[in-house]
Design a protein around this motif. Structure first.
Motif, short mmCIF file in Angstrom:
data_model
loop_
_atom_site.label_atom_id
_atom_site.label_comp_id
_atom_site.label_asym_id
_atom_site.label_seq_id
_atom_site.Cartn_x
_atom_site.Cartn_y
_atom_site.Cartn_z
N ASN A 114 19.52 31.12 40.09
CA ASN A 114 19.68 32.56 40.25
C ASN A 114 18.89 33.03 41.45
OD1 ASN A 114 17.62 31.70 38.19
ND2 ASN A 114 16.91 33.79 38.44
N ILE A 127 16.13 38.46 39.47
CA ILE A 127 15.85 38.49 38.02
C ILE A 127 16.33 39.79 37.37
CG2 ILE A 127 13.93 36.86 38.12
CD1 ILE A 127 12.00 39.23 38.14
N SER A 136 19.64 42.09 35.73
CA SER A 136 20.80 41.78 34.89
C SER A 136 21.98 41.33 35.73
CB SER A 136 21.19 43.00 34.06
OG SER A 136 20.15 43.37 33.17
N ASP A 164 21.83 39.91 38.65
CA ASP A 164 21.52 38.57 39.17
C ASP A 164 21.82 37.50 38.13
OD1 ASP A 164 20.55 39.23 41.79
OD2 ASP A 164 18.71 39.97 40.86
N TYR A 165 21.46 37.79 36.88
CA TYR A 165 21.72 36.83 35.81
C TYR A 165 23.22 36.65 35.59
CZ TYR A 165 16.75 37.07 34.56
OH TYR A 165 15.37 37.01 34.57
N CYS A 178 24.54 34.56 38.34
CA CYS A 178 24.09 33.18 38.11
C CYS A 178 25.01 32.48 37.12
CB CYS A 178 22.65 33.20 37.62
SG CYS A 178 22.03 31.64 36.99
N GLU A 179 25.34 33.16 36.04
CA GLU A 179 26.18 32.56 35.01
C GLU A 179 27.57 32.25 35.57
OE1 GLU A 179 26.51 33.00 30.24
OE2 GLU A 179 26.15 34.81 31.41
N TYR A 229 10.82 32.02 29.60
CA TYR A 229 12.21 32.39 29.31
C TYR A 229 12.29 33.27 28.07
CZ TYR A 229 17.12 31.91 28.01
OH TYR A 229 18.42 32.17 27.65
N MET A 232 12.57 36.98 30.03
CA MET A 232 13.89 36.87 30.64
C MET A 232 15.01 37.20 29.65
SD MET A 232 13.18 33.38 32.84
CE MET A 232 14.75 33.39 33.68
N ALA A 252 19.05 36.40 30.10
CA ALA A 252 19.26 35.44 31.18
C ALA A 252 19.94 34.18 30.66
CB ALA A 252 17.93 35.07 31.83
N ALA A 264 18.34 29.79 33.90
CA ALA A 264 17.78 30.67 34.94
C ALA A 264 16.27 30.47 35.05
CB ALA A 264 18.11 32.13 34.63
N TYR A 269 12.39 32.20 36.69
CA TYR A 269 11.73 33.49 36.84
C TYR A 269 11.13 33.65 38.24
CZ TYR A 269 9.12 37.61 35.29
OH TYR A 269 8.64 38.89 35.15
#
Length: 242
Positions: A79, A82, A84, A86-87, A90-91, A119, A123, A126, A130, A132
């Protein structure tokens, strides 16, 4: 960057022109991550790693010294922030068919990754793979780095190193290494020279019990780099040479 160093911090064994073979490092952390595993993964999320104080000395990285044989490790950075959004990005990134082997690597450690203290505490929402404390600063091409804990204070400049298949990428420091990021090299080398000045080092070392080493700039008054100042440019050049 991660709580499970043996999963995220890996050597690249070889590449086939499209993918790289990596190896887990069970002895690298306190948690039991099982026996050594080898796997082929896509190199898209791999960056060269500065793992700790032993990876650099005043002014330079040990990897750059041909007389030393330190192993260069790489870290996954799935990611790029950090938040939402971005998460979510990332997914989508890791679940794409283009990163199927990387996702399989993470999935093989899913139980352990879900148990990471950072995590669980910091997080929410996330993906389990992911990490941090990443942001635009993580990917700046020039960084001045200094150790979180060391008997002596020193700073170095970190640029980029080659990731097999994808080419040059900026070094990413572990959370045990503090850094300041820059878009150009001159202010980085200038700051590195100031921080390695004996009087500055002595002052920081005399206060390292009462202040966090990461907060040195709250307690120091250092001149800002001026690209028109001949002395500033000279210092930057000398530190780069060093």
């Amino acid at each position: 960057t991660a709580d499970l160093n043996g999963v995220y911090f890996v050597p690249i064994i070889k590449d086939n022109g499209k993918q790289v073979q990596i190896q887990s490092r069970p002895a690298a952390g306190k948690k039991d991550i099982g026996s050594v595993r080898l796997a082929w993964v896509e190199p898209d999320l791999l960056f060269p790693l500065i793992k700790g104080a032993g990876d650099f000395e005043a002014c330079y990285l040990r990897f750059a010294n041909p007389d030393r044989k330190e192993e260069l490790l790489y870290t996954f950075v799935p990611n790029f922030g950090i938040s939402s959004s971005d998460y979510a990005a990332c997914e989508n990134r890791v679940n794409s068919p283009a990163l199927a082997k990387t996702k399989a690597w993470f999935s093989s450690f899913q139980k352990l990754l879900n148990e990471r203290s950072t995590y669980r505490r910091q997080m929410p929402g996330a993906p389990f793979y992911a990490i941090y404390n990443v942001g635009t600063y993580t990917f700046q091409p020039w960084k001045v780095v200094w150790p979180e804990m060391s008997s002596k204070f020193y700073a170095a400049v970190a640029g980029s190193a080659e990731v097999p298949v994808v080419g040059m990428r900026p070094f990413v420091p572990d959370h045990k290494v503090y850094f300041a990021g820059f878009d150009t090299k001159e202010p980085a080398y200038f700051l590195c020279g100031l921080l390695n000045d004996p009087s500055v080092c002595e002052w920081i070392e005399s206060h390292n019990v009462s202040i966090q080493v990461g907060d040195v700039f709250k307690h120091l008054s250092l001149p800002k780099f001026d690209g028109e100042n001949r002395i500033h440019l000279c210092l930057a050049s000398l530190v780069e040479t060093a």
